[in-house]
Design a protein around this motif. Structure first.
Motif: not given
Length: 340
Positions: A204, A206-208
């Motif tokens: 994952d 996109r947000d990090r």
């Protein structure tokens, strides 16, 4: 999955020359930066993978490593980049930038301006199979096309190199110059996939920020047991069908080589298929770590350089990816001169 020529006969495909960029700098697994943040269980798994060191190149990016390998393969065959008919790039799992093209970037750096250039991917280590199928199809379809260059650079998708509980990623570039004739003939390729496992491993992002990217397995028991059983059954069936299609039995195969994940993974393949892998698989695993789609042919070429195989020998190459995908190649060794 045999591509045929217009006359109906199997289309010939061979590796005319191969080259690798293998970094001289190798980091002991015990000195990996992320090791200090692992719990005791993960440290134990890491220590038992059968990997002593991993190849690391902090100065070159993926495209530069692929370029070095490409130039090596072209030089060994005496082929100019301008004369390439096609360039097929096995794409990175994590490109340096989105939207831009790694494929045409490598094309421009090589000066392969006349080549048809495109990328393949999405199957991890098994992505080598679609690249070879594409090369065979191009050579079968266009008699004026003489060489296809297949390239890949293996680099970690995250800041950490350890992929629990699977392997440790190293760095390497690979280039295969494919033609209708060459010292390693690719006789056949069989491949299967199962989309039920499409996100068994994922990052994952996109947000990090990149520093926080981590590869996670959503189902460790599923990977260790259910997928392992399916892999054993799939590979056994694929091997039986591949040999039967060519009128061969086990005694007609001189050796087996696989991708390199771990010592346990190599042992699992040997037990699943009732075969003995070439010793170069374990040697390269210990020396370089996992090099993605580059593993299996590096193992084969290392065995050739060691004179372990002779002209006329047939070898089965095994690739597995937890996406999940399975691939077997049947190759035949022709007149051999050291081109590795």
């Amino acid at each position: 999955m045999v591509t045929t020529s217009p006359g109906g006969a199997p289309a010939p495909l061979a590796v005319r020359a191969a080259a690798w960029h293998l970094p001289e700098h190798r980091v002991p697994v015990g000195e990996l930066a992320e090791r200090e943040g692992l719990d005791r269980e993960r440290r134990t798994v890491l220590a038992g993978l059968g990997i002593d060191t991993v190849a690391v190149d902090t100065g070159l990016g993926a495209t530069a490593m692929a370029e070095r390998a490409c130039r090596g393969a072209l030089a060994r065959a005496g082929v100019a980049a301008q004369d390439l008919g096609a360039l097929v790039v096995v794409e990175s799992r994590a490109p340096e930038t989105l939207i831009s093209s790694e494929v045409t970037r490598l094309q421009a750096r090589l000066g392969a301006d006349r080549a048809l250039a495109f990328g393949v991917g999405g199957l991890g280590c098994v992505s080598l199979g679609p690249a070879l199928l594409a090369a065979r199809g191009l050579l079968a379809a266009d008699p004026d096309l003489h060489h296809v260059l297949v390239a890949h650079a293996s680099t970690p998708a995250t800041p950490g190199r350890y992929r629990h509980p699977v392997t440790v990623n190293g760095d390497a570039g690979q280039a295969l110059l494919l033609a209708r004739t060459g010292p390693v003939r690719i006789l056949d390729l069989v491949q299967e996939t199962n989309g039920a496992h499409w996100d068994l491993f994922r990052v994952d992002y996109r947000d990090r920020p990149w520093e926080q990217w981590r590869e996670e397995c959503r189902d460790l028991p599923g990977y260790s047991f259910r997928l392992a059983v399916e892999t054993r059954n799939r590979l056994a069936a694929l091997l039986a069908g591949l040999l039967k299609r060519h009128g061969l039995d086990r005694a007609d195969v001189a050796g087996y080589a696989s991708h390199n994940l771990s010592a346990g993974g190599l042992r699992f393949l040997e037990e699943s298929l009732d075969v003995e892998l070439l010793p170069e698989c374990r040697e390269n695993l210990a020396r370089y770590g996992h090099l993605g789609p580059n593993d299996v042919l590096l193992n084969l070429w290392t065995a050739l350089a060691n004179r372990r195989l002779a002209e006329g020998d047939r070898v089965v190459l095994v690739n597995v990816s937890p996406v999940a995908a399975w691939n077997l190649l049947l190759v035949e060794i022709g007149p051999w001169e050291s081109t590795a």
